[in-house]
Design an enzyme around this catalytic site. Sequence first.
Site, mmCIF file in Angstrom:
data_model
loop_
_atom_site.group_PDB
_atom_site.id
_atom_site.type_symbol
_atom_site.label_atom_id
_atom_site.label_comp_id
_atom_site.label_asym_id
_atom_site.label_seq_id
_atom_site.Cartn_x
_atom_site.Cartn_y
_atom_site.Cartn_z
ATOM 1 N N TYR A 29 -6.504 -7.444 4.488
ATOM 2 C CA TYR A 29 -5.026 -7.204 3.851
ATOM 3 C C TYR A 29 -5.323 -6.923 3.401
ATOM 4 O O TYR A 29 -4.759 -7.413 1.832
ATOM 5 C CB TYR A 29 -4.798 -8.071 5.012
ATOM 6 C CG TYR A 29 -4.954 -8.237 6.935
ATOM 7 C CD1 TYR A 29 -3.717 -7.121 7.490
ATOM 8 C CD2 TYR A 29 -5.893 -8.710 6.950
ATOM 9 C CE1 TYR A 29 -4.104 -6.762 8.635
ATOM 10 C CE2 TYR A 29 -5.945 -8.647 8.396
ATOM 11 C CZ TYR A 29 -5.179 -7.385 9.303
ATOM 12 O OH TYR A 29 -5.414 -7.556 10.517
ATOM 13 N N LEU A 30 -3.777 -5.568 2.513
ATOM 14 C CA LEU A 30 -3.686 -5.839 1.187
ATOM 15 C C LEU A 30 -1.477 -6.072 2.024
ATOM 16 O O LEU A 30 -1.309 -6.605 0.618
ATOM 17 C CB LEU A 30 -3.010 -3.710 1.556
ATOM 18 C CG LEU A 30 -4.655 -3.423 1.086
ATOM 19 C CD1 LEU A 30 -3.983 -1.167 1.005
ATOM 20 C CD2 LEU A 30 -4.674 -3.500 -1.082
#
Length: 155
Positions: A29-30
């Site tokens: 996940y960014l």
Amino acid sequence: MVEIERKFLVLSNDFINEAFSKKRIVQAYLSSNPDRTVRVRIKGDKGFITIKGKSNANGTTRLEWEREISLMDAETLLSICESGTIDKIRYEIKVGNHVYEVDIFSGENEGLIMAEIELESEEESFEKPIWLGEEVTNDERYYNAYLSKKPFAAW
């Protein structure tokens, strides 16, 4: 751009012989903010970036935007993601008029097997195979973004 899905635990590996597709998925996940997650995924030999909005009160419906990106771009973006990678094998199984996606997790989430089914509406009926267990749709512990931070093995 709206995703309606339900999640279930899986009771056995009986689904494997019924699968028409099997792919490894690696994702991170960014942003794992529950109001707007931004996921980078490699599925087989393809890359994807996905943005998901906050789920509704019962956890079934949320905005989802996904685009295919190059494998090289996905690999580069994975290198700057938040810590905590999800690694799983996804099987696709046709049951009645629907397709279940069943994930066997590995790494820190080993031991977790979960099925998802996407629906056209929250009220849509669907066939439940014998290997399908407890519904966990509204339990945030089973969201991949949560599992990336607090893995199943640590529960």
